[in-house]
Enzyme design. Sequence first.
Site, short mmCIF file in Angstrom:
data_model
loop_
_atom_site.label_atom_id
_atom_site.label_comp_id
_atom_site.label_asym_id
_atom_site.label_seq_id
_atom_site.Cartn_x
_atom_site.Cartn_y
_atom_site.Cartn_z
N SER A 13 57.57 38.50 -3.27
CA SER A 13 58.74 39.85 -4.42
C SER A 13 59.60 39.93 -3.45
O SER A 13 61.39 40.58 -4.03
CB SER A 13 57.88 41.28 -4.64
OG SER A 13 57.58 41.46 -3.35
N HIS A 114 60.52 44.84 7.25
CA HIS A 114 59.26 46.02 7.78
C HIS A 114 58.54 46.84 6.57
O HIS A 114 59.03 47.77 6.84
CB HIS A 114 59.43 46.27 9.50
CG HIS A 114 57.38 45.99 9.61
ND1 HIS A 114 56.69 45.49 10.44
CD2 HIS A 114 57.49 47.36 10.55
CE1 HIS A 114 55.87 46.02 10.80
NE2 HIS A 114 56.34 47.40 10.53
C1 GAR Z 1 56.24 43.50 2.16
O1 GAR Z 1 55.80 44.49 2.36
C2 GAR Z 1 56.45 43.34 3.46
O2 GAR Z 1 57.35 43.92 3.94
C3 GAR Z 1 55.68 42.36 4.90
O3 GAR Z 1 54.68 41.48 3.76
C4 GAR Z 1 55.35 41.90 2.77
C5 GAR Z 1 55.72 40.49 1.76
O4 GAR Z 1 55.69 41.17 0.34
N1 GAR Z 1 56.18 42.03 5.67
C6 GAR Z 1 56.05 42.34 7.36
O5 GAR Z 1 54.77 43.08 7.64
C7 GAR Z 1 56.21 41.90 8.41
N2 GAR Z 1 55.76 42.57 9.27
P1 GAR Z 1 56.67 39.75 -0.61
O6 GAR Z 1 56.17 38.96 -0.21
O7 GAR Z 1 56.15 39.96 -1.54
O8 GAR Z 1 57.94 39.44 -0.17
#
Ligand code: GAR
Length: 205
Positions: A13, A114
């Site tokens: 996302s 993050h």
């Molecule tokens: C997001 O919330 C991002 O901040 C987190 O993973 C999710 C990915 O969502 N990242 C971490 O925790 C990195 N340490 P997405 O695939 O929908 O962008």
Amino acid sequence: MLNLGILISGRGSNMESILKSVKREKSIINSAIVISNKPDAKGLKIAEKLGVKTEIIESKNFKGTRWQYDKKIIASLTKHGVTPQEGLVCLAGFMRIISPEFVKKYKNRIINIHPALLPAFPGLDSQKQALDYGVKHTGCTVHFVDAGMDTGPIIIQAVVKIKEKDTEDSLSKRILKQEHEIYPKAVKLFAKNKIKISGRKTIIS
Ligand code: GAR
């Protein structure tokens, strides 16, 4: 022209919010490639729909070292113009630690999102960490990637107030909304050369 490479592992996302937002900045940002380390990452289909090239570089049964794996990523990035001179690498839910060699080669050219107000709650399950700790505010951070874990210079942060009834899920949703705001902003600032790094700090002009 800045060539953008986005690394994902799942939902994508944040990748989607970046790709949609930079479409409006076509003259300065080229969405060059989305790479996933997982073949079933949902984000791959979203990228394809948005007309962006994708590649899968599977990490699961990879036998070599972290750096050997990262060299495969770098080969793909390079092929698509995402070089240390003309590229920016965005980690967007890329659930792998990248090697110090990769960080060094793309010095100050890799950024990450993050879901916490760093330096609080680095690593995994940051939303749960925040709830368990009992903080009243948490949020999200876009930062440069250095050799440490979530330790590089901070570019933008957004604050999210914690509600008494929050669950990990409800809190994660509100943080994610903010992630989608600040990540594209940081990419655009980078593309417009508006971020200078001074020691641990960034100066946004
Ligand atoms: C997001 O919330 C991002 O901040 C987190 O993973 C999710 C990915 O969502 N990242 C971490 O925790 C990195 N340490 P997405 O695939 O929908 O962008």
